[in-house]
Design a protein around this motif. Structure first.
Motif, mmCIF file in Angstrom:
data_model
loop_
_atom_site.group_PDB
_atom_site.id
_atom_site.type_symbol
_atom_site.label_atom_id
_atom_site.label_comp_id
_atom_site.label_asym_id
_atom_site.label_seq_id
_atom_site.Cartn_x
_atom_site.Cartn_y
_atom_site.Cartn_z
ATOM 1 N N SER A 196 44.763 38.307 -3.636
ATOM 2 C CA SER A 196 44.845 37.296 -2.578
ATOM 3 C C SER A 196 44.174 35.982 -2.979
ATOM 4 O O SER A 196 44.155 35.040 -2.194
ATOM 5 N N SER A 197 43.642 35.914 -4.189
ATOM 6 C CA SER A 197 42.967 34.689 -4.636
ATOM 7 C C SER A 197 43.988 33.649 -5.110
ATOM 8 O O SER A 197 45.193 33.882 -5.084
ATOM 9 N N ASP A 198 43.479 32.531 -5.589
ATOM 10 C CA ASP A 198 44.337 31.427 -6.026
ATOM 11 C C ASP A 198 44.613 31.420 -7.524
ATOM 12 O O ASP A 198 45.033 30.390 -8.064
ATOM 13 N N ILE A 199 44.396 32.537 -8.207
ATOM 14 C CA ILE A 199 44.678 32.564 -9.644
ATOM 15 C C ILE A 199 46.194 32.518 -9.848
ATOM 16 O O ILE A 199 46.963 32.844 -8.936
ATOM 17 N N PRO A 200 46.660 32.112 -11.029
ATOM 18 C CA PRO A 200 48.112 32.008 -11.268
ATOM 19 C C PRO A 200 48.816 33.361 -11.105
ATOM 20 O O PRO A 200 48.242 34.423 -11.355
ATOM 21 N N GLN A 201 50.067 33.306 -10.696
ATOM 22 C CA GLN A 201 50.852 34.513 -10.430
ATOM 23 C C GLN A 201 51.029 35.374 -11.671
ATOM 24 O O GLN A 201 51.050 36.598 -11.586
ATOM 25 N N ASN A 202 51.130 34.743 -12.853
ATOM 26 C CA ASN A 202 51.329 35.554 -14.060
ATOM 27 C C ASN A 202 50.113 36.449 -14.349
ATOM 28 O O ASN A 202 50.266 37.557 -14.863
ATOM 29 N N LEU A 203 48.916 36.007 -13.985
ATOM 30 C CA LEU A 203 47.736 36.847 -14.157
ATOM 31 C C LEU A 203 47.728 37.994 -13.147
ATOM 32 O O LEU A 203 47.329 39.117 -13.467
ATOM 33 N N LYS A 204 48.172 37.716 -11.927
ATOM 34 C CA LYS A 204 48.283 38.784 -10.929
ATOM 35 C C LYS A 204 49.311 39.829 -11.374
ATOM 36 O O LYS A 204 49.110 41.030 -11.198
ATOM 37 N N THR A 205 50.400 39.352 -11.970
ATOM 38 C CA THR A 205 51.435 40.266 -12.466
ATOM 39 C C THR A 205 50.890 41.152 -13.572
ATOM 40 O O THR A 205 51.116 42.369 -13.576
ATOM 41 N N GLN A 206 50.154 40.550 -14.503
ATOM 42 C CA GLN A 206 49.558 41.342 -15.581
ATOM 43 C C GLN A 206 48.575 42.363 -15.034
ATOM 44 O O GLN A 206 48.546 43.521 -15.473
ATOM 45 N N LEU A 207 47.775 41.960 -14.065
ATOM 46 C CA LEU A 207 46.805 42.867 -13.455
ATOM 47 C C LEU A 207 47.516 44.031 -12.767
ATOM 48 O O LEU A 207 47.110 45.184 -12.909
ATOM 49 N N TYR A 208 48.586 43.738 -12.043
ATOM 50 C CA TYR A 208 49.344 44.797 -11.383
ATOM 51 C C TYR A 208 49.953 45.752 -12.404
ATOM 52 O O TYR A 208 49.860 46.969 -12.271
ATOM 53 N N ASN A 209 50.593 45.189 -13.443
ATOM 54 C CA ASN A 209 51.250 46.026 -14.452
ATOM 55 C C ASN A 209 50.259 46.884 -15.242
ATOM 56 O O ASN A 209 50.619 47.949 -15.722
ATOM 57 N N GLN A 210 49.017 46.424 -15.377
ATOM 58 C CA GLN A 210 48.048 47.150 -16.190
ATOM 59 C C GLN A 210 47.112 48.043 -15.388
ATOM 60 O O GLN A 210 46.549 48.987 -15.946
ATOM 61 N N CYS A 211 46.937 47.769 -14.097
ATOM 62 C CA CYS A 211 45.950 48.532 -13.324
ATOM 63 C C CYS A 211 46.552 49.362 -12.187
ATOM 64 O O CYS A 211 46.000 50.403 -11.846
ATOM 65 N N VAL A 212 47.624 48.934 -11.587
ATOM 66 C CA VAL A 212 48.189 49.653 -10.441
ATOM 67 C C VAL A 212 49.375 50.504 -10.865
ATOM 68 O O VAL A 212 49.461 51.684 -10.515
ATOM 69 N N LEU A 213 50.297 49.937 -11.633
ATOM 70 C CA LEU A 213 51.501 50.659 -12.033
ATOM 71 C C LEU A 213 51.200 51.926 -12.836
ATOM 72 O O LEU A 213 51.811 52.966 -12.581
ATOM 73 N N PRO A 214 50.268 51.912 -13.787
ATOM 74 C CA PRO A 214 49.961 53.162 -14.499
ATOM 75 C C PRO A 214 49.415 54.264 -13.593
ATOM 76 O O PRO A 214 49.668 55.447 -13.826
ATOM 77 N N VAL A 215 48.683 53.880 -12.550
ATOM 78 C CA VAL A 215 48.168 54.877 -11.610
ATOM 79 C C VAL A 215 49.329 55.539 -10.870
ATOM 80 O O VAL A 215 49.346 56.757 -10.675
#
Length: 194
Positions: A67-86
Protein backbone atom coordinates in the motif's frame (compact mmCIF):
# COMPACT_ATOMS: atom_id res chain seq x y z
CA UNK A 1 5.69 -28.42 22.49
CA UNK A 2 3.91 -30.30 19.70
CA UNK A 3 2.03 -33.34 20.92
CA UNK A 4 2.98 -36.65 19.41
CA UNK A 5 0.29 -37.83 17.01
CA UNK A 6 -0.71 -41.04 15.27
CA UNK A 7 -2.89 -41.62 12.21
CA UNK A 8 -5.05 -44.63 11.39
CA UNK A 9 -6.49 -45.50 8.00
CA UNK A 10 -10.19 -46.16 7.43
CA UNK A 11 -9.79 -49.94 7.78
CA UNK A 12 -8.56 -49.79 11.38
CA UNK A 13 -10.64 -48.62 14.31
CA UNK A 14 -8.77 -45.89 16.18
CA UNK A 15 -7.71 -46.91 19.64
CA UNK A 16 -5.58 -45.15 22.26
CA UNK A 17 -1.86 -45.78 21.91
CA UNK A 18 0.51 -45.23 24.82
CA UNK A 19 4.27 -45.25 24.35
CA UNK A 20 6.06 -45.18 27.67
CA UNK A 21 4.15 -42.57 29.62
CA UNK A 22 3.11 -40.57 26.56
CA UNK A 23 -0.38 -40.98 25.13
CA UNK A 24 -0.43 -40.42 21.38
CA UNK A 25 -3.16 -38.20 19.99
CA UNK A 26 -5.24 -39.86 17.25
CA UNK A 27 -5.76 -37.58 14.23
CA UNK A 28 -7.21 -38.03 10.75
CA UNK A 29 -4.86 -35.53 9.11
CA UNK A 30 -1.42 -34.18 9.82
CA UNK A 31 0.86 -31.51 8.37
CA UNK A 32 4.08 -33.17 7.23
CA UNK A 33 6.76 -31.35 5.21
CA UNK A 34 4.37 -28.37 5.14
CA UNK A 35 1.61 -30.29 3.35
CA UNK A 36 -1.55 -31.91 4.70
CA UNK A 37 -1.45 -35.70 4.77
CA UNK A 38 -4.75 -37.60 5.03
CA UNK A 39 -4.94 -41.36 4.78
CA UNK A 40 -7.53 -42.78 2.41
CA UNK A 41 -8.85 -39.39 1.34
CA UNK A 42 -7.91 -36.75 -1.20
CA UNK A 43 -6.10 -33.92 0.51
CA UNK A 44 -5.90 -31.58 -2.48
CA UNK A 45 -8.98 -29.49 -1.68
CA UNK A 46 -7.87 -29.00 1.91
CA UNK A 47 -4.33 -28.22 0.79
CA UNK A 48 -5.48 -25.64 -1.78
CA UNK A 49 -7.57 -23.90 0.90
CA UNK A 50 -4.62 -24.04 3.29
CA UNK A 51 -2.25 -22.60 0.67
CA UNK A 52 -4.68 -19.73 0.01
CA UNK A 53 -4.81 -18.97 3.74
CA UNK A 54 -1.02 -19.03 3.96
CA UNK A 55 -0.79 -16.81 0.86
CA UNK A 56 -3.10 -14.26 2.48
CA UNK A 57 -1.01 -14.43 5.66
CA UNK A 58 2.17 -13.69 3.67
CA UNK A 59 0.35 -10.93 1.80
CA UNK A 60 -0.88 -9.43 5.07
CA UNK A 61 2.63 -9.27 6.50
CA UNK A 62 3.68 -7.23 3.46
CA UNK A 63 0.50 -5.14 3.17
CA UNK A 64 2.26 -1.96 4.36
CA UNK A 65 4.70 -2.30 1.45
CA UNK A 66 1.96 -3.08 -1.08
CA UNK A 67 0.00 0.00 0.00
CA UNK A 68 3.05 2.29 -0.01
CA UNK A 69 4.16 4.64 -2.79
CA UNK A 70 7.03 2.50 -4.08
CA UNK A 71 7.02 1.77 -7.86
CA UNK A 72 4.68 -0.96 -9.09
CA UNK A 73 7.51 -3.05 -10.54
CA UNK A 74 9.00 -3.45 -7.05
CA UNK A 75 5.61 -4.49 -5.66
CA UNK A 76 5.34 -7.03 -8.49
CA UNK A 77 8.76 -8.46 -7.70
CA UNK A 78 7.88 -8.66 -4.01
CA UNK A 79 4.63 -10.47 -4.79
CA UNK A 80 6.30 -12.91 -7.20
CA UNK A 81 9.09 -13.70 -4.73
CA UNK A 82 7.28 -13.71 -1.37
CA UNK A 83 3.57 -14.48 -1.85
CA UNK A 84 3.35 -16.62 -4.99
CA UNK A 85 5.83 -19.28 -3.78
CA UNK A 86 3.82 -19.67 -0.57
CA UNK A 87 0.63 -20.28 -2.55
CA UNK A 88 2.23 -22.73 -4.99
CA UNK A 89 4.46 -24.71 -2.60
CA UNK A 90 4.11 -28.40 -3.42
CA UNK A 91 1.65 -27.74 -6.25
CA UNK A 92 3.73 -29.74 -8.73
CA UNK A 93 2.40 -32.90 -7.09
CA UNK A 94 -1.29 -31.90 -6.95
CA UNK A 95 -3.96 -33.03 -9.37
CA UNK A 96 -5.94 -30.00 -10.44
CA UNK A 97 -9.60 -29.66 -11.23
CA UNK A 98 -11.12 -26.51 -12.68
CA UNK A 99 -12.57 -25.65 -9.27
CA UNK A 100 -9.24 -25.90 -7.45
CA UNK A 101 -7.51 -23.73 -10.03
CA UNK A 102 -10.37 -21.21 -9.94
CA UNK A 103 -9.99 -20.84 -6.16
CA UNK A 104 -6.31 -20.01 -6.54
CA UNK A 105 -6.97 -17.55 -9.39
CA UNK A 106 -9.71 -15.76 -7.45
CA UNK A 107 -7.40 -15.36 -4.45
CA UNK A 108 -4.63 -14.00 -6.67
CA UNK A 109 -7.00 -11.54 -8.37
CA UNK A 110 -8.19 -10.30 -4.99
CA UNK A 111 -4.58 -9.73 -3.94
CA UNK A 112 -3.87 -7.83 -7.16
CA UNK A 113 -6.88 -5.58 -6.53
CA UNK A 114 -5.62 -4.94 -2.99
CA UNK A 115 -2.17 -4.00 -4.34
CA UNK A 116 -3.73 -1.44 -6.70
CA UNK A 117 -6.23 -0.25 -4.10
CA UNK A 118 -9.27 -0.95 -6.26
CA UNK A 119 -12.42 -2.84 -5.33
CA UNK A 120 -14.97 -4.85 -7.27
CA UNK A 121 -17.25 -1.80 -7.22
CA UNK A 122 -14.79 -0.02 -9.52
CA UNK A 123 -15.77 -2.55 -12.22
CA UNK A 124 -12.28 -2.90 -13.67
CA UNK A 125 -11.68 -6.02 -15.73
CA UNK A 126 -9.16 -8.60 -14.56
CA UNK A 127 -7.16 -8.18 -17.78
CA UNK A 128 -6.74 -4.47 -17.07
CA UNK A 129 -5.64 -5.13 -13.49
CA UNK A 130 -3.15 -7.78 -14.67
CA UNK A 131 -1.74 -5.35 -17.23
CA UNK A 132 -1.06 -2.87 -14.43
CA UNK A 133 0.32 -5.31 -11.82
CA UNK A 134 2.17 -7.62 -14.24
CA UNK A 135 2.42 -10.38 -11.62
CA UNK A 136 3.05 -13.96 -12.70
CA UNK A 137 -0.18 -15.84 -13.33
CA UNK A 138 -0.60 -18.56 -10.72
CA UNK A 139 -1.86 -21.08 -13.30
CA UNK A 140 1.22 -20.55 -15.46
CA UNK A 141 3.53 -20.91 -12.46
CA UNK A 142 1.85 -24.15 -11.38
CA UNK A 143 2.02 -25.49 -14.93
CA UNK A 144 5.73 -24.66 -15.10
CA UNK A 145 6.41 -26.32 -11.74
CA UNK A 146 4.48 -29.40 -12.83
CA UNK A 147 6.44 -29.68 -16.08
CA UNK A 148 9.73 -29.32 -14.21
CA UNK A 149 8.72 -32.08 -11.79
CA UNK A 150 7.56 -34.33 -14.66
CA UNK A 151 10.90 -33.85 -16.40
CA UNK A 152 12.72 -34.63 -13.18
CA UNK A 153 10.76 -37.88 -12.77
CA UNK A 154 11.19 -38.83 -16.45
CA UNK A 155 14.98 -38.40 -16.30
CA UNK A 156 15.38 -40.75 -13.35
CA UNK A 157 17.01 -44.04 -14.24
CA UNK A 158 17.19 -45.53 -10.75
CA UNK A 159 14.32 -47.42 -9.19
CA UNK A 160 13.15 -44.85 -6.63
CA UNK A 161 9.58 -44.56 -5.37
CA UNK A 162 8.61 -41.42 -7.34
CA UNK A 163 8.35 -43.23 -10.65
CA UNK A 164 6.77 -46.29 -9.03
CA UNK A 165 4.01 -44.16 -7.51
CA UNK A 166 3.40 -42.42 -10.84
CA UNK A 167 3.07 -45.71 -12.74
CA UNK A 168 1.19 -47.60 -10.00
CA UNK A 169 -1.95 -49.49 -10.98
CA UNK A 170 -4.53 -50.61 -8.41
CA UNK A 171 -4.71 -54.33 -7.58
CA UNK A 172 -8.33 -54.70 -8.55
CA UNK A 173 -9.36 -54.28 -12.16
CA UNK A 174 -12.75 -52.83 -11.21
CA UNK A 175 -13.23 -49.18 -10.40
CA UNK A 176 -16.02 -47.39 -8.60
CA UNK A 177 -19.04 -46.02 -10.44
CA UNK A 178 -18.85 -42.51 -11.83
CA UNK A 179 -16.21 -40.28 -13.31
CA UNK A 180 -12.72 -41.22 -12.13
CA UNK A 181 -10.95 -38.63 -10.00
CA UNK A 182 -8.50 -36.31 -11.72
CA UNK A 183 -4.98 -37.73 -11.70
CA UNK A 184 -1.67 -35.90 -11.58
CA UNK A 185 -0.78 -36.95 -15.12
CA UNK A 186 -4.11 -35.76 -16.60
CA UNK A 187 -2.85 -32.16 -16.71
CA UNK A 188 0.26 -33.22 -18.63
CA UNK A 189 -1.74 -35.31 -21.10
CA UNK A 190 -4.20 -32.44 -21.62
CA UNK A 191 -1.38 -30.07 -22.60
CA UNK A 192 1.06 -32.39 -24.36
CA UNK A 193 -1.07 -35.28 -25.55
CA UNK A 194 -0.31 -38.89 -24.77
Amino acid sequence: MDKTKIMFNVHVTPMPVVVGSTKLEVVDEYVYLRQIVRLGKSNFDREVNRRIELGWAAFGKLRHIFSSDIPQNLKTQLYNQCVLPVMTYGSETWSFTAGRMRKLKVAQQAMERAVLGVSLRDKLRNEYIRSRTRVTDIAQRISKLKWQWAGHIARRTDNRWGRKVLEWQPRTSRRSVGRPPTRWSDDLVRHAGS
